[in-house]
Design a protein around this motif. Structure first.
Motif: not given
Length: 300
Positions: A5-7, A80-82, A89-93, A234-236
């Motif tokens: 995933i590229i953000i 969010s990113l976890r 896992a990245a959250r989009i909506g 997001l990374a922090v």
């Protein structure tokens, strides 16, 4: 699960997308549409474009190139990113997207001077407000230029701009906060110091005008020297380390302190330049490819 995933859809994110797609990897790029590159009216500093190119045109060409090789791009914001087993896992909506690796290329946000948004945006489009003397100092050669800021950062930028023009004024947001040695350097360079606050910002033909306690002033261009905010949250929040300024700590291969999470471009500490961001993205993308191949061979 995607390979990566590229953000971020600026020069770093799109360069990585081109590389990774050409490595036959399954990637997904999320672009919330706030790349600083989109604000560049015309850059003459990017190699290969002797007549200059606008930020929007450069981004459009890079998007078309990435999509030509199969990049899936979504105009959406990751909230969010976890870390999860085997990746992230990245959250989009209201949905989550999972991938074996993540590249963060979210950049920074410039702190703006206290002027109306319409004046700021028009001045930026006209070259009366400029944010990067490394990129476009040549364009203010022998012109009347203001630097808006104070302290070490403001003084350093004023002295940098002084190498392009003799007519440089350093304007403080309030009162100047400068150590004696910097005052000596500014005086030796002939940089004028003006106390703030600056008010009544407006444009007049090819100039930017403002009022100060010293009186009204007029310049060809003004550089805000107010710093920026790194979009590293997001990374922090996922567990990566950042330096005191908020920039992500990365190694020579753009790996953050969190395994599988990479960062490229202005969100990582370094020279805020398109060419530098693109180079970091190429390094990151190749490292991602080799990491994934070591986990599971990418034979076709």
């Amino acid at each position: 699960m995607d390979d990566c995933i590229i953000i971020g859809g600026g020069p770093a994110g799109l360069t990585a997308a081109i590389y990774l797609s050409r490595y036959h990897l399954k990637i997904r790029l999320f672009d919330c549409g706030s790349s600083r590159a989109a604000l560049i009216p015309c850059t003459h500093n990017h190699a290969g474009y002797p007549d200059g190119i606008s930020g929007l045109d450069l981004l459009a060409a890079m998007r078309a190139q990435a999509e030509q090789y199969g990049t899936v791009r979504e105009a959406a914001k990751v909230t969010s990113l976890r870390p999860i087993e085997g990746g992230f896992a990245a959250r989009i909506g209201d949905r989550e997207v999972r991938a074996r690796s993540v590249l963060l290329a979210t950049g920074v946000i410039n702190h703006r001077p206290p002027m109306p948004d319409d004046v700021h945006d028009a001045a930026l489009a006209n070259g009366q407000i400029r944010y990067c003397p490394v990129c476009d100092g040549y364009e203010v050669t022998d012109k009347r230029v203001a630097v808006y800021g104070t302290g070490e950062h403001g003084a350093r930028e004023a002295l940098f701009v002084r190498s392009f023009t003799r007519d440089v004024t350093l304007i403080a947001p309030d009162r100047h906060d400068l150590p004696p040695e910097q005052i000596d350097q500014l005086e030796a360079a002939g940089v004028v110091r003006v106390e703030g606050p600056a008010t009544d910002w407006r444009l007049e033909q090819d100039h930017i005008l403002l009022a100060t306690p010293k009186g009204p002033l007029k310049f060809d261009s003004l550089y805000p020297a107010l710093g920026s905010h790194s979009r590293s949250e997001l990374a922090v929040e996922a567990g990566a380390r950042a330096d005191p300024s908020g920039c992500l700590e990365v190694d020579d291969h753009q790996r953050t302190s969190l395994p599988g999470l990479f960062a490229a471009g202005d969100v990582a500490k370094g020279l805020d330049q398109i060419s530098h961001a693109m180079g970091e993205a190429g390094v990151a993308a190749t490292t991602i490819r080799n990491m994934l191949n070591a986990e599971r061979p990418l034979w076709r």
